[in-house]
Design a protein around this motif. Structure first.
Motif, mmCIF file in Angstrom:
data_model
loop_
_atom_site.group_PDB
_atom_site.id
_atom_site.type_symbol
_atom_site.label_atom_id
_atom_site.label_comp_id
_atom_site.label_asym_id
_atom_site.label_seq_id
_atom_site.Cartn_x
_atom_site.Cartn_y
_atom_site.Cartn_z
ATOM 1 N N ARG A 150 41.109 36.653 32.363
ATOM 2 C CA ARG A 150 40.518 35.363 32.689
ATOM 3 C C ARG A 150 39.760 34.749 31.518
ATOM 4 O O ARG A 150 39.224 33.650 31.634
ATOM 5 C CB ARG A 150 39.568 35.504 33.876
ATOM 6 C CG ARG A 150 38.368 36.403 33.594
ATOM 7 C CD ARG A 150 37.615 36.690 34.866
ATOM 8 N NE ARG A 150 36.418 37.454 34.620
ATOM 9 C CZ ARG A 150 36.399 38.756 34.405
ATOM 10 N NH1 ARG A 150 37.521 39.431 34.359
ATOM 11 N NH2 ARG A 150 35.254 39.387 34.210
ATOM 12 N N SER A 181 37.216 35.080 39.723
ATOM 13 C CA SER A 181 37.257 35.416 38.300
ATOM 14 C C SER A 181 35.966 36.078 37.840
ATOM 15 O O SER A 181 35.983 37.112 37.164
ATOM 16 C CB SER A 181 37.507 34.151 37.474
ATOM 17 O OG SER A 181 37.529 34.435 36.095
ATOM 18 N N ALA A 204 41.315 39.841 39.563
ATOM 19 C CA ALA A 204 41.484 38.948 38.420
ATOM 20 C C ALA A 204 42.296 39.601 37.326
ATOM 21 O O ALA A 204 42.242 40.805 37.110
ATOM 22 C CB ALA A 204 40.110 38.549 37.865
#
Length: 320
Positions: A103, A94, A100
């Motif tokens: 997030r 993240s 990702a």
């Protein structure tokens, strides 16, 4: 608090939250684990027949919980290693923005954990579970043999001595190949399905709250816990169905290493002698057990993390 201290504190939270949730589910669901092992050790064993056999024997309650100690050690420590390792992986992915998704946004979501893409959820779940499975493999061997009726071990020490004497150090890692092939895709699929389900159910819950005029910045604790539990049940059911053949193979290798020497040989032998259905022995009880244990473990884990991190943030705000 420095970033290093904060990271260590966070890791400790996840380690002990994982251990607590794992030990609770292991103790409560040990009878289901024992029944699954007995059914898988021979294709002739049926769930109802196994229950009747144990119930008609001496000390049935004690027999249903046979193997609780190694199971609790395995699940408790394994969950601690898995959850803390998974959290570390997910945080790094993240923070580095590797694979990702969104997030940073946690409003209207049942979880405070990092939000990743499907690929990242699949990969981090698989890696963390494989590592935890390898670390706990010796206890897994003891647990499975304790649960079966093929061995009459009186203690974990005597079981350890017997395995080392007859099979050597390698005996404590029998079936790891099948376990890894089972656990890696199961854990990856579980985290993927779990996160997808939480996201969709959280959106649905938020829509319902907005319609009823009770919408807030965050979902209530009870709503979040309910979403996490239901998501865990559905994710476990799907993941378990896909990976049960490897679980059946793993059990045969761990109980009868002289007859089943490796994953491929065991699979061929089971197919030839017992047919395709043998790969799905214990599927029903495993789905029930996994659905409840995974849902319980993840719900308890997420609630503990939510409460601890909430109090930690409140303490920081008070100091500021």
């Amino acid at each position: 608090m420095s970033n290093g201290s904060k990271s260590r504190s966070s890791s400790s939270f996840h380690f002990f939250a994982g251990m607590s949730s794992g030990m609770l589910s292991a103790v409560l669901l040990q009878p289901a684990d024992l029944l699954k092992t007995r059914v898988q050790q021979s294709h002739q064993n049926t769930l109802l027949g196994t229950i009747k056999l144990i119930a008609s024997g001496p000390n049935p309650i004690q027999q249903f919980w046979r193997g609780t100690l190694p199971s609790t050690l395995r699940t408790g420590c394994g969950s601690a290693i898995y959850f803390s390792g998974l959290n570390a992986l997910r945080r790094r992915v993240s923070e580095a923005s590797l694979l990702a998704g969104d997030r940073t946004r946690t409003d209207g979501h049942s979880s405070t954990l990092p939000k990743l893409s499907n690929t990242a959820n699949l990969a981090t779940g698989a890696v963390a579970r494989t590592w935890a499975g390898f670390m706990m493999m010796p206890i897994t061997i003891l647990k499975v043999r304790y649960e079966s009726n093929l061995y009459a071990y009186s203690s974990l020490l005597s079981a350890s001595r017997d395995i080392f004497r007859t099979e050597g150090f390698r005996g404590f890692f029998a079936g790891f190949g099948a376990t890894a092939v089972r656990d890696a895709p199961y854990a990856g699929l579980y985290v993927l399905f779990y996160e997808q389900s939480k996201r969709r159910l959280s959106r649905l819950a938020t829509t319902i709250e907005e319609t009823s005029g009770t919408s807030t910045a965050r979902l209530s604790n009870s709503t979040s816990a309910g979403i996490n539990f239901l998501s865990g049940v559905m994710a476990a059911g799907l993941g378990t169905t896909f990976t049960n053949p490897f679980d059946a193979i793993k059990t045969r290798i761990q109980l009868m290493p002289n007859r089943y020497t490796n994953t491929i040989q065991a699979g061929k032998k089971m197919l030839r002698e017992d047919g395709m259905r043998s790969f799905f022995d214990g599927l029903g009880i495993r789905i029930a057990r996994k659905a409840i244990s995974s849902a319980l473990a993840w719900t308890v884990y997420e609630e503990l993390i939510r409460r601890v991190e909430g109090r930690w943030r409140e303490g920081i705000e008070e100091k500021v």
